[in-house]
Motif scaffolding. Structure first.
Motif, short mmCIF file in Angstrom:
data_model
loop_
_atom_site.label_atom_id
_atom_site.label_comp_id
_atom_site.label_asym_id
_atom_site.label_seq_id
_atom_site.Cartn_x
_atom_site.Cartn_y
_atom_site.Cartn_z
N VAL A 35 -7.10 -0.20 6.83
CA VAL A 35 -5.97 -0.51 5.95
C VAL A 35 -5.41 0.80 5.40
O VAL A 35 -6.16 1.65 4.90
N TRP A 36 -4.08 0.95 5.48
CA TRP A 36 -3.41 2.15 4.99
C TRP A 36 -2.95 1.95 3.54
O TRP A 36 -2.40 0.90 3.20
N HIS A 106 6.35 3.66 2.34
CA HIS A 106 5.11 3.08 1.82
C HIS A 106 5.30 1.59 1.50
O HIS A 106 4.38 0.79 1.69
N ILE A 109 5.04 -0.23 4.79
CA ILE A 109 3.65 -0.25 5.27
C ILE A 109 2.83 -1.28 4.49
O ILE A 109 2.05 -2.06 5.07
N ALA A 110 3.01 -1.31 3.17
CA ALA A 110 2.28 -2.29 2.36
C ALA A 110 2.71 -3.71 2.69
O ALA A 110 1.89 -4.63 2.76
N ALA A 112 3.89 -4.73 5.57
CA ALA A 112 3.36 -5.08 6.90
C ALA A 112 1.93 -5.59 6.78
O ALA A 112 1.53 -6.55 7.46
N GLN A 113 1.14 -4.98 5.91
CA GLN A 113 -0.22 -5.44 5.68
C GLN A 113 -0.22 -6.85 5.08
O GLN A 113 -0.99 -7.73 5.49
N GLU A 114 0.66 -7.08 4.11
CA GLU A 114 0.73 -8.38 3.46
C GLU A 114 1.17 -9.48 4.42
O GLU A 114 0.66 -10.59 4.38
N PRO A 118 -3.85 -5.82 9.22
CA PRO A 118 -4.07 -4.42 9.61
C PRO A 118 -3.46 -4.02 10.95
O PRO A 118 -3.02 -2.88 11.10
N GLN A 121 0.21 -3.52 10.44
CA GLN A 121 0.40 -2.36 9.58
C GLN A 121 0.19 -1.07 10.35
O GLN A 121 0.97 -0.12 10.22
N ASP A 122 -0.83 -1.03 11.19
CA ASP A 122 -1.09 0.18 11.97
C ASP A 122 0.06 0.49 12.92
O ASP A 122 0.44 1.66 13.09
#
Length: 320
Positions: A35-36, A106, A109-110, A112-114, A118, A121-122
């Motif tokens: 996770v970024w 950012h 990216i956040a 994409a995770q939500e 992962p 997001q990657d």
């Protein structure tokens, strides 16, 4: 294994670190969720990007660039980074062309995770870093970010960026990183342990083999600890931001109320400090610290007569 990478996408060592982590994981054959998380090496970057060649003439850029590679001058860092990037297969050309604000990147990216986890997001991180360091694109431009999001399999990203989606999340994550004392981009965190910098795949592999030593505390306990850390770092407003959900959910908890009172006092929100402290002192009249804090609050409000009994009792309760 859960791995967090705290990094800024405008830091070349973060992209190099990404490749090295991928090699380390391939060598270990270990399943991991990566996770970024956001980190800012240049929080004063202008809203509209400027050519990096022009930006490098500004002596204030030194501080931001040194945060990306402690111990190296910016010129030494650029030379070394170019050589290392080539060795990692990043190219054919290498080097950012813009001084760009990474805040919206950012956010994307956040988000994409939500929205996708992962793996998505990657893919977004990879597209953004490649665009910035290899394709010389301006990743502060929302149109560019929207295009990159779609190419990564996140077509909803562009519309989300046009609103305020992810704003509060990124700002809170930045506070969390500070509370956890993340100081370098990239920093890899596993189970409370941290490895700073774009270390070699061998060093990263050794770090990961140790695994997650600590069993994570409940989320509310972790949040309280991080708010306390921000208070220790003299950031009471940041502490209050992290405390807000705890105040909503555990408003009667004495520890939450006491930390909030400290933060109100330190941020000169004296009426809130007083209204929080007075019931606490009534509930625990023998607590010398709360008495002292209430007395000092009243003093700062110009209420010396009301402050005096609390300060006297606090002094009498203190040893020595």
């Amino acid at each position: 294994m859960r791995i967090e990478i705290w990094a800024d996408v405008v830091c070349g060592w973060a992209y190099i670190g990404k490749r090295r982590l991928e090699r380390a994981l391939a060598g270990l054959g270990t399943e991991a969720s990566v996770v970024w998380r956001p980190f800012r090496i240049d929080p004063t970057a202008p809203a509209r990007a400027i050519p990096l060649e022009e930006a490098l003439r500004d002596p204030l850029m030194d501080e931001a660039l040194r945060a990306c590679a402690p111990g190296l001058t910016p010129a030494e860092n650029r030379v070394r980074m170019s050589e290392v990037a080539a060795a990692e297969g990043l190219g054919p050309r290498w080097g950012a062309a813009w001084r760009a604000d990474s805040h919206d990147a950012h956010r994307l990216i956040a988000l994409a995770q939500e929205h996708g986890g992962p793996v998505l997001q990657d893919a977004v991180v990879e597209r953004i870093m490649r665009a910035f360091f290899i394709e010389e694109r301006d990743i502060s431009d929302r149109a560019v970010l929207g295009e990159l999001a779609s190419a990564a399999g996140f077509p909803a990203g562009a519309a989300l960026l046009d609103g305020d989606a992810g704003e509060a999340l990124v700002r809170e994550l930045l506070l969390e990183g500070r509370a956890r004392r993340v100081r370098t981009s990239p920093t890899i965190v596993v189970g409370g342990r941290a490895l700073a910098g774009a270390q070699s795949p061998e060093s990263i592999g050794d770090f990961l083999r140790t695994g997650e030593r600590e069993r994570p505390a409940p989320a509310e306990v972790e949040r309280l600890r991080r708010a306390e850390s921000l208070m220790d770092q003299r950031d009471p407003l940041g502490a209050l931001t992290l405390l807000r959900p705890l105040q909503d959910a555990f408003g009667d908890d004495r520890g939450v109320r006491t930390l909030a009172a400290r933060a109100y006092f330190a941020s000169a929100q004296l009426n809130r400090a007083r209204s929080t402290l007075e019931p606490l002192v009534s509930e625990t009249p023998d607590d010398a610290y709360l008495r002292l804090l209430l007395g000092r609050t009243l003093e700062r409000q110009g209420l010396g007569e009301e402050a005096r009994p609390h300060l006297r009792l606090a002094a009498a309760s203190s040893p020595g």
